[in-house]
Design a protein around this motif. Structure first.
Motif, PDB file in Angstrom:
ATOM      1  N   SER A 110       0.818  -1.216   0.000  1.00  0.00           N
ATOM      2  CA  SER A 110       0.000   0.000   0.000  1.00  0.00           C
ATOM      3  C   SER A 110       0.846   1.258   0.000  1.00  0.00           C
ATOM      4  O   SER A 110       0.328   2.353  -0.227  1.00  0.00           O
ATOM      5  N   PHE A 111       2.154   1.120   0.246  1.00  0.00           N
ATOM      6  CA  PHE A 111       3.039   2.283   0.201  1.00  0.00           C
ATOM      7  C   PHE A 111       3.382   2.615  -1.249  1.00  0.00           C
ATOM      8  O   PHE A 111       3.642   1.730  -2.061  1.00  0.00           O
ATOM      9  N   GLN A 112       3.396   3.905  -1.563  1.00  0.00           N
ATOM     10  CA  GLN A 112       3.502   4.319  -2.956  1.00  0.00           C
ATOM     11  C   GLN A 112       4.803   3.899  -3.621  1.00  0.00           C
ATOM     12  O   GLN A 112       4.818   3.594  -4.812  1.00  0.00           O
ATOM     13  N   ALA A 113       5.899   3.887  -2.875  1.00  0.00           N
ATOM     14  CA  ALA A 113       7.172   3.506  -3.490  1.00  0.00           C
ATOM     15  C   ALA A 113       7.108   2.092  -4.047  1.00  0.00           C
ATOM     16  O   ALA A 113       7.631   1.815  -5.126  1.00  0.00           O
ATOM     17  N   VAL A 114       6.455   1.185  -3.312  1.00  0.00           N
ATOM     18  CA  VAL A 114       6.316  -0.198  -3.779  1.00  0.00           C
ATOM     19  C   VAL A 114       5.309  -0.268  -4.924  1.00  0.00           C
ATOM     20  O   VAL A 114       5.542  -0.940  -5.929  1.00  0.00           O
ATOM     21  N   LYS A 115       4.194   0.435  -4.783  1.00  0.00           N
ATOM     22  CA  LYS A 115       3.181   0.426  -5.842  1.00  0.00           C
ATOM     23  C   LYS A 115       3.730   0.962  -7.150  1.00  0.00           C
ATOM     24  O   LYS A 115       3.492   0.391  -8.224  1.00  0.00           O
ATOM     25  N   HIS A 116       4.473   2.065  -7.081  1.00  0.00           N
ATOM     26  CA  HIS A 116       5.022   2.660  -8.301  1.00  0.00           C
ATOM     27  C   HIS A 116       6.034   1.740  -8.969  1.00  0.00           C
ATOM     28  O   HIS A 116       6.074   1.616 -10.200  1.00  0.00           O
ATOM     29  N   ALA A 117       6.867   1.075  -8.154  1.00  0.00           N
ATOM     30  CA  ALA A 117       7.857   0.158  -8.720  1.00  0.00           C
ATOM     31  C   ALA A 117       7.173  -1.001  -9.437  1.00  0.00           C
ATOM     32  O   ALA A 117       7.576  -1.394 -10.536  1.00  0.00           O
ATOM     33  N   CYS A 118       6.133  -1.555  -8.832  1.00  0.00           N
ATOM     34  CA  CYS A 118       5.402  -2.657  -9.465  1.00  0.00           C
ATOM     35  C   CYS A 118       4.691  -2.197 -10.731  1.00  0.00           C
ATOM     36  O   CYS A 118       4.644  -2.924 -11.726  1.00  0.00           O
ATOM     37  N   ALA A 119       4.144  -0.983 -10.692  1.00  0.00           N
ATOM     38  CA  ALA A 119       3.460  -0.452 -11.877  1.00  0.00           C
ATOM     39  C   ALA A 119       4.442  -0.238 -13.021  1.00  0.00           C
ATOM     40  O   ALA A 119       4.146  -0.558 -14.184  1.00  0.00           O
ATOM     41  N   ASP A 120       5.631   0.293 -12.703  1.00  0.00           N
ATOM     42  CA  ASP A 120       6.657   0.486 -13.737  1.00  0.00           C
ATOM     43  C   ASP A 120       7.065  -0.855 -14.343  1.00  0.00           C
ATOM     44  O   ASP A 120       7.259  -0.968 -15.559  1.00  0.00           O
TER      45      ASP A 120
END
Length: 206
Positions: A110-120
């Motif tokens: 749920s933390f954005q750094a992890v979400k953004h990495a997975c989305a990239d």
């Protein structure tokens, strides 16, 4: 490591042949290549003045130079498919782990750094999958068009595979950071961690 190698070679008359060579033959050198996947071994083969018996040389019946290029491209395309599969598996494993590993009462995903990495990573895999599919849909015949398609597919898939390793590092950092923050909170040193805290921590993204 393989004990018998099939090495493309050019005969004195200019035709492309295939040499069946023992890995320990005099004049044959195999240099190990660094690999990320330690379950595999790769090497660069160099042959200089290797003596061959007549029955160790086979004709290459696939179109001469263009055929040998097609053989190389097929190997590159197989590598691209492998990299694509590894990258997809790494993303799936990371998303699953990030969804169940919790800190501060919430999944680390749920933390954005992890979400953004997975989305990239998902975007890179989508592009790589499209390029690999396009390369597979056309004849791999050694033509310039085929070479370009295979090269694009391999480069994109390899980049996606490397990105998968980076995601693992980001998630590992997230776990370490949140565990440290959790410990500090229990000692009364900090307030509960927020998305903003994590995004601004050293080594995080977002």
């Amino acid at each position: 490591m393989a004990t018998t190698l099939l090495v493309p070679a050019r005969a004195p008359d200019g035709t492309v042949q295939v040499a069946v060579v023992s890995s320990g033959a005099p004049g044959l050198r195999i240099d190990d290549r660094a690999v990320v996947d330690e379950t595999r071994s790769l090497g660069r083969i160099t042959a200089r003045e290797v003596a061959l018996a007549p029955d160790e040389v086979r004709p290459f019946l696939a179109g001469g130079d263009r055929g040998s290029r097609a053989l190389y491209d097929r190997a590159a395309l197989a590598s691209a498919c492998d990299s694509l599969g590894v990258g997809a598996a790494m993303l799936d494993a990371t998303v699953e782990y990030a969804g169940v590993r919790a800190q501060f009462g919430r999944p680390i995903g749920s933390f954005q750094a992890v979400k953004h990495a997975c989305a990239d990573m998902f975007v890179e895999l989508t592009i790589a999958r499209r390029l690999v599919s396009e390369a597979l849909s056309a004849p791999v015949d050694g033509s310039p068009e085929s070479c370009r398609a295979v090269s694009a597919a391999k480069a994109s898939a390899a980049a996606a595979r490397v990105r998968g390793l980076e995601i693992e590092q980001i998630v590992d950092h997230a776990v370490r950071f949140l565990e440290a923050a959790r410990f500090a909170e229990t000692q009364g040193d900090i307030n509960p961690v927020s998305d903003r805290d994590f995004r601004r921590s050293p080594g995080s993204e977002g």
